[in-house]
Design an enzyme around this catalytic site. Structure first.
Site, PDB file in Angstrom:
ATOM      1  N   GLY A  33      69.233  75.451  -0.139  1.00 10.32           N
ATOM      2  CA  GLY A  33      67.812  75.194  -0.333  1.00 10.32           C
ATOM      3  C   GLY A  33      67.554  74.433  -1.617  1.00 10.32           C
ATOM      4  O   GLY A  33      68.386  74.381  -2.512  1.00 10.32           O
ATOM      5  N   GLU A  34      66.394  73.839  -1.684  1.00 10.70           N
ATOM      6  CA  GLU A  34      66.043  72.999  -2.829  1.00 10.70           C
ATOM      7  C   GLU A  34      65.897  73.801  -4.113  1.00 10.70           C
ATOM      8  O   GLU A  34      66.091  73.297  -5.206  1.00 10.70           O
ATOM      9  CB  GLU A  34      64.747  72.239  -2.552  1.00 10.70           C
ATOM     10  CG  GLU A  34      64.882  71.175  -1.497  1.00 10.70           C
ATOM     11  CD  GLU A  34      64.814  71.733  -0.077  1.00 10.70           C
ATOM     12  OE1 GLU A  34      64.515  72.936   0.074  1.00 10.70           O
ATOM     13  OE2 GLU A  34      65.080  70.985   0.860  1.00 10.70           O
ATOM     14  N   GLY A  35      65.549  75.080  -4.009  1.00 10.37           N
ATOM     15  CA  GLY A  35      65.397  75.905  -5.206  1.00 10.37           C
ATOM     16  C   GLY A  35      66.690  76.028  -5.992  1.00 10.37           C
ATOM     17  O   GLY A  35      66.687  75.997  -7.223  1.00 10.37           O
TER      18      GLY A  35
END
Length: 55
Positions: free
Chosen positions: A20-22
Protein backbone atom coordinates in the site's frame (compact mmCIF):
# COMPACT_ATOMS: atom_id res chain seq x y z
CA UNK A 1 -2.93 2.05 -13.17
CA UNK A 2 -0.64 3.33 -10.43
CA UNK A 3 -1.56 6.75 -9.03
CA UNK A 4 1.81 8.28 -9.93
CA UNK A 5 1.41 7.18 -13.56
CA UNK A 6 -2.06 8.70 -13.70
CA UNK A 7 -0.63 12.00 -12.47
CA UNK A 8 2.35 11.83 -14.83
CA UNK A 9 4.81 11.59 -11.93
CA UNK A 10 7.67 9.28 -11.01
CA UNK A 11 7.87 7.76 -7.51
CA UNK A 12 10.73 8.82 -5.19
CA UNK A 13 11.50 5.19 -4.42
CA UNK A 14 10.87 2.28 -6.76
CA UNK A 15 10.82 -0.62 -4.30
CA UNK A 16 7.97 -2.60 -5.91
CA UNK A 17 6.17 -2.83 -2.58
CA UNK A 18 2.77 -4.47 -2.44
CA UNK A 19 1.81 -3.18 0.98
CA UNK A 20 0.00 0.00 0.00
CA UNK A 21 0.96 3.61 -0.50
CA UNK A 22 1.16 4.27 3.24
CA UNK A 23 4.20 2.02 3.57
CA UNK A 24 5.99 3.75 0.70
CA UNK A 25 5.18 7.16 2.16
CA UNK A 26 6.59 6.08 5.51
CA UNK A 27 9.81 4.93 3.84
CA UNK A 28 10.10 8.11 1.75
CA UNK A 29 9.62 10.50 4.69
CA UNK A 30 13.26 10.37 5.92
CA UNK A 31 14.46 10.94 2.34
CA UNK A 32 12.28 14.03 1.92
CA UNK A 33 13.19 15.34 5.40
CA UNK A 34 16.92 14.87 4.71
CA UNK A 35 16.66 16.71 1.40
CA UNK A 36 14.95 19.64 3.11
CA UNK A 37 17.54 19.69 5.87
CA UNK A 38 20.36 19.66 3.33
CA UNK A 39 18.83 22.60 1.48
CA UNK A 40 18.50 24.59 4.72
CA UNK A 41 21.70 23.67 6.57
CA UNK A 42 24.49 22.76 4.16
CA UNK A 43 26.91 25.59 3.62
CA UNK A 44 27.30 27.11 0.19
CA UNK A 45 30.73 27.85 -1.24
CA UNK A 46 30.20 31.56 -0.53
CA UNK A 47 29.11 31.07 3.10
CA UNK A 48 32.01 28.66 3.70
CA UNK A 49 34.50 31.17 2.32
CA UNK A 50 35.60 29.01 -0.61
CA UNK A 51 37.17 31.24 -3.22
CA UNK A 52 39.03 28.86 -5.53
CA UNK A 53 38.12 25.68 -7.30
CA UNK A 54 40.10 22.57 -6.31
CA UNK A 55 42.07 21.03 -9.15
Amino acid sequence: MVATQGLGLRPLLGLDLRLGEGTGALLALPLVASAGRALREVATFDSAGVTEKAR
